[in-house]
Design a protein around this motif. Structure first.
Motif, PDB file in Angstrom:
ATOM      1  N   ALA A   1       0.878  -1.135   0.076  1.00 43.26           N
ATOM      2  CA  ALA A   1      -0.058   0.104  -0.018  1.00 43.26           C
ATOM      3  C   ALA A   1       0.936   1.205   0.084  1.00 43.26           C
ATOM      4  O   ALA A   1       1.906   1.328   0.703  1.00 43.26           O
ATOM      5  CB  ALA A   1      -0.862  -0.015   1.371  1.00 43.26           C
ATOM      6  N   GLY A   2       0.445   2.362  -0.794  1.00 45.34           N
ATOM      7  CA  GLY A   2       1.228   3.690  -0.730  1.00 45.34           C
ATOM      8  C   GLY A   2       1.047   4.203  -1.990  1.00 45.34           C
ATOM      9  O   GLY A   2       1.181   3.421  -3.123  1.00 45.34           O
ATOM     10  N   GLU A   3       1.013   5.250  -2.209  1.00 47.57           N
ATOM     11  CA  GLU A   3       0.801   6.131  -3.422  1.00 47.57           C
ATOM     12  C   GLU A   3       2.255   6.303  -3.906  1.00 47.57           C
ATOM     13  O   GLU A   3       3.278   6.554  -3.016  1.00 47.57           O
ATOM     14  CB  GLU A   3       0.282   7.319  -3.212  1.00 47.57           C
ATOM     15  N   PRO A   4       2.713   6.598  -4.966  1.00 44.50           N
ATOM     16  CA  PRO A   4       4.001   6.959  -5.557  1.00 44.50           C
ATOM     17  C   PRO A   4       4.321   8.431  -5.033  1.00 44.50           C
ATOM     18  O   PRO A   4       3.624   9.090  -5.114  1.00 44.50           O
ATOM     19  CB  PRO A   4       3.753   6.988  -7.068  1.00 44.50           C
ATOM     20  N   GLY A   5       5.569   8.505  -4.648  1.00 42.55           N
ATOM     21  CA  GLY A   5       6.174   9.484  -3.980  1.00 42.55           C
ATOM     22  C   GLY A   5       6.110   9.579  -2.568  1.00 42.55           C
ATOM     23  O   GLY A   5       6.663  10.300  -1.919  1.00 42.55           O
ATOM     24  N   ALA A   6       5.218   8.700  -1.798  1.00 45.13           N
ATOM     25  CA  ALA A   6       4.975   8.462  -0.399  1.00 45.13           C
ATOM     26  C   ALA A   6       6.246   7.956   0.139  1.00 45.13           C
ATOM     27  O   ALA A   6       6.874   6.973  -0.531  1.00 45.13           O
ATOM     28  CB  ALA A   6       3.624   7.943  -0.215  1.00 45.13           C
ATOM     29  N   ASP A   7       6.368   8.173   1.283  1.00 47.22           N
ATOM     30  CA  ASP A   7       7.427   7.388   2.231  1.00 47.22           C
ATOM     31  C   ASP A   7       6.759   6.216   2.918  1.00 47.22           C
ATOM     32  O   ASP A   7       5.843   6.366   3.584  1.00 47.22           O
ATOM     33  CB  ASP A   7       8.282   8.380   3.340  1.00 47.22           C
ATOM     34  N   ILE A   8       7.420   5.028   3.100  1.00 46.72           N
ATOM     35  CA  ILE A   8       7.118   3.983   3.990  1.00 46.72           C
ATOM     36  C   ILE A   8       8.362   3.579   4.961  1.00 46.72           C
ATOM     37  O   ILE A   8       9.380   3.556   4.599  1.00 46.72           O
ATOM     38  CB  ILE A   8       6.827   2.650   2.816  1.00 46.72           C
ATOM     39  N   GLU A   9       7.852   3.218   5.972  1.00 44.40           N
ATOM     40  CA  GLU A   9       8.933   2.784   6.933  1.00 44.40           C
ATOM     41  C   GLU A   9       8.611   1.286   6.902  1.00 44.40           C
ATOM     42  O   GLU A   9       7.596   0.764   7.293  1.00 44.40           O
ATOM     43  CB  GLU A   9       8.391   3.473   8.411  1.00 44.40           C
ATOM     44  N   LEU A  10       9.790   0.669   6.795  1.00 43.66           N
ATOM     45  CA  LEU A  10       9.996  -0.934   6.922  1.00 43.66           C
ATOM     46  C   LEU A  10      10.422  -1.129   8.250  1.00 43.66           C
ATOM     47  O   LEU A  10      11.627  -0.745   8.471  1.00 43.66           O
ATOM     48  CB  LEU A  10      10.817  -1.487   5.820  1.00 43.66           C
ATOM     49  N   THR A  11       9.551  -1.482   9.026  1.00 45.11           N
ATOM     50  CA  THR A  11      10.148  -1.963  10.370  1.00 45.11           C
ATOM     51  C   THR A  11      10.513  -3.589  10.769  1.00 45.11           C
ATOM     52  O   THR A  11      11.192  -3.794  11.759  1.00 45.11           O
ATOM     53  CB  THR A  11       9.076  -1.610  11.583  1.00 45.11           C
ATOM     54  N   GLY A  12      10.366  -4.444   9.673  1.00 42.05           N
ATOM     55  CA  GLY A  12      10.978  -5.771   9.738  1.00 42.05           C
ATOM     56  C   GLY A  12      12.099  -5.771   9.352  1.00 42.05           C
ATOM     57  O   GLY A  12      12.759  -6.508   8.432  1.00 42.05           O
ATOM     58  N   VAL A  13      13.315  -5.216  10.064  1.00 39.35           N
ATOM     59  CA  VAL A  13      14.740  -5.151  10.006  1.00 39.35           C
ATOM     60  C   VAL A  13      15.251  -6.587  10.674  1.00 39.35           C
ATOM     61  O   VAL A  13      15.093  -6.824  11.903  1.00 39.35           O
ATOM     62  CB  VAL A  13      15.237  -4.113  10.536  1.00 39.35           C
ATOM     63  N   LEU A  14      15.473  -7.248   9.747  1.00 40.22           N
ATOM     64  CA  LEU A  14      16.273  -8.728  10.316  1.00 40.22           C
ATOM     65  C   LEU A  14      17.586  -8.790  10.498  1.00 40.22           C
ATOM     66  O   LEU A  14      17.959  -9.472  11.673  1.00 40.22           O
ATOM     67  CB  LEU A  14      15.836  -9.632   9.364  1.00 40.22           C
ATOM     68  N   ALA A  15      18.418  -7.742   9.918  1.00 42.85           N
ATOM     69  CA  ALA A  15      19.946  -7.715  10.308  1.00 42.85           C
ATOM     70  C   ALA A  15      20.378  -6.268   9.993  1.00 42.85           C
ATOM     71  O   ALA A  15      19.657  -5.648   8.970  1.00 42.85           O
ATOM     72  CB  ALA A  15      20.845  -8.794   9.659  1.00 42.85           C
ATOM     73  N   LEU A  16      21.285  -5.643  10.908  1.00 41.38           N
ATOM     74  CA  LEU A  16      21.479  -4.379  10.523  1.00 41.38           C
ATOM     75  C   LEU A  16      23.299  -4.242  10.721  1.00 41.38           C
ATOM     76  O   LEU A  16      23.647  -4.578  11.562  1.00 41.38           O
ATOM     77  CB  LEU A  16      20.881  -3.354  11.457  1.00 41.38           C
ATOM     78  N   ASN A  17      23.929  -3.773   9.764  1.00 38.65           N
ATOM     79  CA  ASN A  17      25.126  -3.681   9.778  1.00 38.65           C
ATOM     80  C   ASN A  17      25.450  -2.161   9.588  1.00 38.65           C
ATOM     81  O   ASN A  17      25.162  -1.426   8.683  1.00 38.65           O
ATOM     82  CB  ASN A  17      26.054  -4.330   8.792  1.00 38.65           C
ATOM     83  N   THR A  18      26.105  -1.288  10.662  1.00 38.55           N
ATOM     84  CA  THR A  18      26.243  -0.090  10.673  1.00 38.55           C
ATOM     85  C   THR A  18      27.678   0.397  10.076  1.00 38.55           C
ATOM     86  O   THR A  18      27.947   1.476   9.857  1.00 38.55           O
ATOM     87  CB  THR A  18      26.105   0.536  12.056  1.00 38.55           C
ATOM     88  N   GLY A  19      28.420  -0.578   9.729  1.00 41.75           N
ATOM     89  CA  GLY A  19      29.493  -0.268   9.323  1.00 41.75           C
ATOM     90  C   GLY A  19      30.778  -0.915   9.992  1.00 41.75           C
ATOM     91  O   GLY A  19      31.907  -1.164   9.615  1.00 41.75           O
ATOM     92  N   ASP A  20      30.599  -0.759  11.209  1.00 44.76           N
ATOM     93  CA  ASP A  20      31.465  -1.551  12.145  1.00 44.76           C
ATOM     94  C   ASP A  20      30.945  -2.305  13.148  1.00 44.76           C
ATOM     95  O   ASP A  20      31.653  -3.065  13.800  1.00 44.76           O
ATOM     96  CB  ASP A  20      32.163  -0.430  12.927  1.00 44.76           C
ATOM     97  N   GLU A  21      29.487  -2.575  13.056  1.00 45.87           N
ATOM     98  CA  GLU A  21      28.951  -3.492  14.150  1.00 45.87           C
ATOM     99  C   GLU A  21      27.938  -4.365  13.402  1.00 45.87           C
ATOM    100  O   GLU A  21      27.067  -3.477  12.582  1.00 45.87           O
ATOM    101  CB  GLU A  21      28.473  -2.595  15.178  1.00 45.87           C
TER     102      GLU A  21
END
Length: 104
Positions: free
Chosen positions: A28-48
């Motif tokens: 769902a979402g119109e073109p140009g709209a922002d969506i938050e994806l909260t289902g983050v399974l893994a996150l690499n910040t560059g050093d962690e």
């Protein structure tokens, strides 16, 4: 190393970086709209590297909807030999194109 995240969006898991363009099942979402994806399974910040069980707490990925489209046509063909039975069915998946804005 560049920061990346593994997110679940539209029923598929994708490894994304900032600026990446991905295609997922229709959301769902119109073109140009922002969506938050909260289902983050893994996150690499560059050093962690943080791996969620099942998701990383407090992590989110913000994406912009570029548009909706339909995928390539897939043909399903069935045939029973010597019986004269043939069945042909086509399918086109509804897709949403997302551009990743930020990983937080």
């Amino acid at each position: 190393m560049e920061a990346y995240a593994v997110v679940e969006a539209g029923g598929v898991q994708c490894r994304v970086t900032v600026g990446a363009v991905i295609e997922v099942n229709r959301m769902a979402g119109e073109p140009g709209a922002d969506i938050e994806l909260t289902g983050v399974l893994a996150l690499n910040t560059g050093d962690e590297l943080k791996i969620g069980m099942p998701t990383v707490e407090g992590a989110k990925v913000v994406a912009t909807v570029l548009g909706h489209k339909r995928g390539d046509k897939l043909i399903n063909f069935r045939k029973n030999r010597r019986k004269g039975y043939e069945r042909r069915v086509g399918h086109r998946q509804e897709l949403t194109v997302l551009k990743i804005k930020s990983i937080a």
